[in-house]
Write a protein that holds these residues in place. Structure first.
Motif, PDB file in Angstrom:
ATOM      1  N   ASP A   1      -9.537  -7.450  -4.141  1.00 53.66           N
ATOM      2  CA  ASP A   1      -9.994  -8.096  -2.901  1.00 53.66           C
ATOM      3  C   ASP A   1      -9.986  -7.138  -1.716  1.00 53.66           C
ATOM      4  OD1 ASP A   1     -10.331 -11.041  -3.675  1.00 53.66           O
ATOM      5  OD2 ASP A   1      -8.299 -10.623  -4.391  1.00 53.66           O
ATOM      6  N   GLY A   2     -10.342  -5.884  -1.963  1.00 53.25           N
ATOM      7  CA  GLY A   2     -10.434  -4.921  -0.874  1.00 53.25           C
ATOM      8  C   GLY A   2      -9.104  -4.404  -0.382  1.00 53.25           C
ATOM      9  N   HIS A   3      -8.035  -4.709  -1.101  1.00 51.74           N
ATOM     10  CA  HIS A   3      -6.694  -4.296  -0.704  1.00 51.74           C
ATOM     11  C   HIS A   3      -5.940  -3.680  -1.882  1.00 51.74           C
ATOM     12  CE1 HIS A   3      -7.684  -7.046   2.594  1.00 51.74           C
ATOM     13  NE2 HIS A   3      -6.725  -6.466   3.286  1.00 51.74           N
ATOM     14  N   VAL A   4      -4.809  -3.064  -1.561  1.00 57.10           N
ATOM     15  CA  VAL A   4      -3.926  -2.508  -2.574  1.00 57.10           C
ATOM     16  C   VAL A   4      -2.565  -3.187  -2.430  1.00 57.10           C
ATOM     17  CG1 VAL A   4      -2.884  -0.437  -3.524  1.00 57.10           C
ATOM     18  CG2 VAL A   4      -5.120  -0.289  -2.419  1.00 57.10           C
ATOM     19  N   ASN A   5      -2.099  -3.790  -3.510  1.00 59.71           N
ATOM     20  CA  ASN A   5      -0.765  -4.386  -3.536  1.00 59.71           C
ATOM     21  C   ASN A   5       0.227  -3.257  -3.784  1.00 59.71           C
ATOM     22  OD1 ASN A   5       1.667  -5.604  -4.286  1.00 59.71           O
ATOM     23  ND2 ASN A   5       0.676  -7.282  -5.375  1.00 59.71           N
ATOM     24  N   VAL A   6       1.032  -2.927  -2.766  1.00 59.03           N
ATOM     25  CA  VAL A   6       1.953  -1.786  -2.845  1.00 59.03           C
ATOM     26  C   VAL A   6       3.384  -2.212  -3.146  1.00 59.03           C
ATOM     27  CG1 VAL A   6       0.517  -0.456  -1.251  1.00 59.03           C
ATOM     28  CG2 VAL A   6       2.413  -1.815  -0.343  1.00 59.03           C
ATOM     29  N   SER A   7       3.564  -3.466  -3.545  1.00 60.77           N
ATOM     30  CA  SER A   7       4.908  -4.024  -3.697  1.00 60.77           C
ATOM     31  C   SER A   7       5.759  -3.279  -4.726  1.00 60.77           C
ATOM     32  CB  SER A   7       4.837  -5.494  -4.100  1.00 60.77           C
ATOM     33  OG  SER A   7       3.968  -6.204  -3.245  1.00 60.77           O
ATOM     34  N   GLY A   8       5.119  -2.663  -5.715  1.00 60.57           N
ATOM     35  CA  GLY A   8       5.869  -1.969  -6.747  1.00 60.57           C
ATOM     36  C   GLY A   8       6.130  -0.508  -6.447  1.00 60.57           C
ATOM     37  N   ASN A   9       5.643  -0.024  -5.313  1.00 55.53           N
ATOM     38  CA  ASN A   9       5.856   1.380  -4.956  1.00 55.53           C
ATOM     39  C   ASN A   9       7.322   1.626  -4.606  1.00 55.53           C
ATOM     40  OD1 ASN A   9       3.121   1.435  -5.274  1.00 55.53           O
ATOM     41  ND2 ASN A   9       2.631   2.097  -3.189  1.00 55.53           N
ATOM     42  N   ASP A  10       7.782   2.831  -4.895  1.00 53.59           N
ATOM     43  CA  ASP A  10       9.186   3.194  -4.678  1.00 53.59           C
ATOM     44  C   ASP A  10       9.434   3.504  -3.202  1.00 53.59           C
ATOM     45  OD1 ASP A  10      11.736   4.261  -4.683  1.00 53.59           O
ATOM     46  OD2 ASP A  10      11.426   5.503  -6.461  1.00 53.59           O
ATOM     47  N   PRO A  11      10.310   2.726  -2.524  1.00 55.90           N
ATOM     48  CA  PRO A  11      10.602   2.965  -1.109  1.00 55.90           C
ATOM     49  C   PRO A  11      11.832   3.817  -0.871  1.00 55.90           C
ATOM     50  CG  PRO A  11      11.568   0.899  -1.728  1.00 55.90           C
ATOM     51  CD  PRO A  11      10.996   1.514  -3.003  1.00 55.90           C
ATOM     52  N   SER A  12      12.360   4.446  -1.934  1.00 55.85           N
ATOM     53  CA  SER A  12      13.638   5.141  -1.786  1.00 55.85           C
ATOM     54  C   SER A  12      13.562   6.337  -0.850  1.00 55.85           C
ATOM     55  CB  SER A  12      14.168   5.579  -3.154  1.00 55.85           C
ATOM     56  OG  SER A  12      13.290   6.467  -3.806  1.00 55.85           O
ATOM     57  N   TRP A  13      12.337   6.803  -0.548  1.00 55.57           N
ATOM     58  CA  TRP A  13      12.198   7.887   0.425  1.00 55.57           C
ATOM     59  C   TRP A  13      12.659   7.437   1.812  1.00 55.57           C
ATOM     60  CZ3 TRP A  13       9.114   6.684   4.503  1.00 55.57           C
ATOM     61  CH2 TRP A  13       8.193   5.645   4.322  1.00 55.57           C
ATOM     62  N   GLY A  14      12.776   6.129   2.026  1.00 56.53           N
ATOM     63  CA  GLY A  14      13.294   5.634   3.303  1.00 56.53           C
ATOM     64  C   GLY A  14      14.797   5.835   3.431  1.00 56.53           C
ATOM     65  N   GLY A  15      15.508   5.817   2.301  1.00 57.93           N
ATOM     66  CA  GLY A  15      16.945   6.079   2.288  1.00 57.93           C
ATOM     67  C   GLY A  15      17.711   5.317   3.352  1.00 57.93           C
ATOM     68  N   ALA A  16      18.648   6.008   3.997  1.00 60.36           N
ATOM     69  CA  ALA A  16      19.474   5.393   5.043  1.00 60.36           C
ATOM     70  C   ALA A  16      18.663   5.045   6.278  1.00 60.36           C
ATOM     71  CB  ALA A  16      20.611   6.341   5.430  1.00 60.36           C
ATOM     72  N   ALA A  17      17.439   5.555   6.363  1.00 56.17           N
ATOM     73  CA  ALA A  17      16.582   5.278   7.510  1.00 56.17           C
ATOM     74  C   ALA A  17      15.711   4.052   7.308  1.00 56.17           C
ATOM     75  CB  ALA A  17      15.691   6.487   7.808  1.00 56.17           C
ATOM     76  N   GLY A  18      15.518   3.610   6.024  1.00 51.17           N
ATOM     77  CA  GLY A  18      14.580   2.516   5.878  1.00 51.17           C
ATOM     78  C   GLY A  18      14.411   1.868   4.523  1.00 51.17           C
ATOM     79  N   ALA A  19      15.387   1.918   3.619  1.00 53.84           N
ATOM     80  CA  ALA A  19      15.172   1.408   2.263  1.00 53.84           C
ATOM     81  C   ALA A  19      15.808   0.055   1.983  1.00 53.84           C
ATOM     82  CB  ALA A  19      15.676   2.427   1.234  1.00 53.84           C
ATOM     83  N   VAL A  20      16.356  -0.624   2.970  1.00 53.01           N
ATOM     84  CA  VAL A  20      16.993  -1.921   2.724  1.00 53.01           C
ATOM     85  C   VAL A  20      15.945  -3.011   2.478  1.00 53.01           C
ATOM     86  CG1 VAL A  20      18.215  -3.823   3.900  1.00 53.01           C
ATOM     87  CG2 VAL A  20      19.239  -1.557   3.793  1.00 53.01           C
ATOM     88  N   VAL A  21      16.257  -3.900   1.566  1.00 52.16           N
ATOM     89  CA  VAL A  21      15.489  -5.115   1.295  1.00 52.16           C
ATOM     90  C   VAL A  21      16.329  -6.303   1.754  1.00 52.16           C
ATOM     91  CG1 VAL A  21      14.568  -6.596  -0.539  1.00 52.16           C
ATOM     92  CG2 VAL A  21      14.272  -4.107  -0.664  1.00 52.16           C
ATOM     93  N   SER A  22      15.682  -7.311   2.349  1.00 52.09           N
ATOM     94  CA  SER A  22      16.425  -8.493   2.783  1.00 52.09           C
ATOM     95  C   SER A  22      15.467  -9.662   2.929  1.00 52.09           C
ATOM     96  CB  SER A  22      17.157  -8.212   4.102  1.00 52.09           C
ATOM     97  OG  SER A  22      18.071  -9.247   4.413  1.00 52.09           O
ATOM     98  N   THR A  23      15.960 -10.747   3.489  1.00 58.70           N
ATOM     99  CA  THR A  23      15.137 -11.913   3.806  1.00 58.70           C
ATOM    100  C   THR A  23      15.379 -12.294   5.265  1.00 58.70           C
ATOM    101  OG1 THR A  23      16.839 -13.542   3.232  1.00 58.70           O
ATOM    102  CG2 THR A  23      15.402 -12.782   1.443  1.00 58.70           C
TER     103      THR A  23
END
Length: 384
Positions: free
Chosen positions: A218-240
């Motif tokens: 649909d003209g988009h890329v679902n990036v949900s499975g990409n590895d975010p660990s490059w964010g580390g202490a600066a940006g890798a937390v998941v929450s709600t």
């Protein structure tokens, strides 16, 4: 939604009664999974608030001091490390170059590099560049500051950042959907994040960032499975949204920190040199500013596929979250209509948090300075 967002989550708790919870989604995105307010999402730079909290817990325990030079804990790893203190890292006055502005991070940001970055590696990328200014003389947002914080925490405790988040924040507060991502997997039901595909990516997005890896449709890329660990202490937390509300309430009410360390968290430096007195201020891992409806404490976060802001008042009794499930359109200013709609929504949410109506015709965003997370910082680097 009319401005082009794939999905939006809003949660507002004014401290009186049941919170307002809203989840809306574009029809094409709903085919993947129906978005819920309770879904996990990638928090980006909101991570920094948790990292600062852990540092201050260790300060309260006598294991660290805000006046400690970086050289004490990371000998030889940071040029001029004797002049850079932990406080400078936490409030972004170190002068360190932002590692997300280095081209080496682009493949990871786009989801094309399976390399798992460590805190030390991310720090090394940042410090190979000349500093922006002498330590303590100015303010400039830098993810490298928190790569260094992460390396210090690992050195002092001997524990991983994921374990520190789990043991010092998530478990004590009962945050069942809050954790530091170390790969592209999720622990629970999660919000899908999207970027436009190459054929639909706006020209305002630099060429280096136009081809994002992920599942196309649909003209988009679902990036949900990409590895975010490059964010580390600066940006890798998941929450709600609900978990973060509980975290903010515990933090600002003093449940996580003794009074002295909470006061340090709230000690600020000016973020806007043109408005040092009445402009936004950077505390330790959190920012503050005055809005039309009240004074907020907040942070925002941007990581591929996810843009969010979390707000609270000075007591933690009022909290709010806004998530939009895309990022590049914001970071590069590629969709002015969407940026304006997001600013108007943040204003409405902020005022609702304080139990007040938004000013008529106002589209002014909360008075937190925009944190140049990864893609925006990369754009700035490319412009130079």
């Amino acid at each position: 939604m009319d401005a082009g967002a794939p999905g939006v989550v809003v949660r507002v708790d004014d401290g009186h009664g049941r919170p307002v919870e809203i989840a809306e989604q574009a029809p094409w995105a709903a085919k993947d999974q129906r978005l819920k307010v309770s879904d996990e999402f990638r928090m980006g730079s909101n991570t920094k608030t948790m990292m600062a909290t852990i540092v201050l817990q260790l300060v309260a325990e006598g294991r660290l001091a805000l006046t400690d030079p970086v050289e004490k804990w990371l000998p030889g790893q940071v040029p001029n490390g004797q002049a850079i203190t932990l406080r400078m890292l936490l409030n972004h006055t170190s002068g360190l170059f932002d590692y997300t502005e280095d081209p080496a991070l682009v493949p990871s940001i786009l989801g094309k590099d399976p390399h798992r970055w460590t805190s030390a590696q991310l720090l090394a990328v940042g410090v190979k560049h000349p500093p922006l200014f002498a330590p303590g003389t100015q303010w400039s947002y830098s993810n490298t500051d928190y790569a260094a914080v992460g390396a210090v925490l690992e050195r002092v405790t001997g524990a991983s950042l994921a374990d520190l988040i789990r043991d010092r924040i998530a478990r004590p507060l009962g945050l069942k959907h809050t954790y530091l991502a170390t790969d592209g997997s999720w622990h629970g039901r999660y919000a899908r994040g999207y970027e436009p595909d190459l054929a639909h990516m706006p020209a305002e997005v630099p060429t280096a960032f136009q081809d994002v890896a992920g599942v196309h449709g649909d003209g988009h890329v679902n990036v949900s499975g990409n590895d975010p660990s490059w964010g580390g202490a600066a940006g890798a937390v998941v929450s709600t949204a609900q978990d973060w509300s509980r975290f903010y309430t515990a933090l600002m009410s003093g449940k996580l920190l003794p009074a002295a360390q909470l006061a340090e968290l709230r000690s600020t430096v000016p973020m806007d040199p043109k408005n040092p007195v009445n402009g936004p201020g950077s505390g330790l891992g959190i920012e503050t500013g005055t809005t039309a409806c009240g004074t907020i404490w907040a942070h925002d976060g941007g990581i591929t596929g996810y843009s969010s802001v979390n707000l609270t008042d000075s007591t933690g009794s009022r909290t709010a979250t806004v998530l939009v499930s895309t990022e590049f359109l914001f970071e590069f200013g590629a969709n002015a209509k969407l940026v304006a709609a997001d600013q108007a929504l943040q204003t409405a949410v902020t005022c609702a948090m304080f139990g007040k109506p938004a000013p008529a015709g106002s589209a002014q965003a909360p008075a937190t300075a925009p944190a140049p997370d990864q893609a925006q910082a990369q754009a700035q680097a490319q412009a130079r």
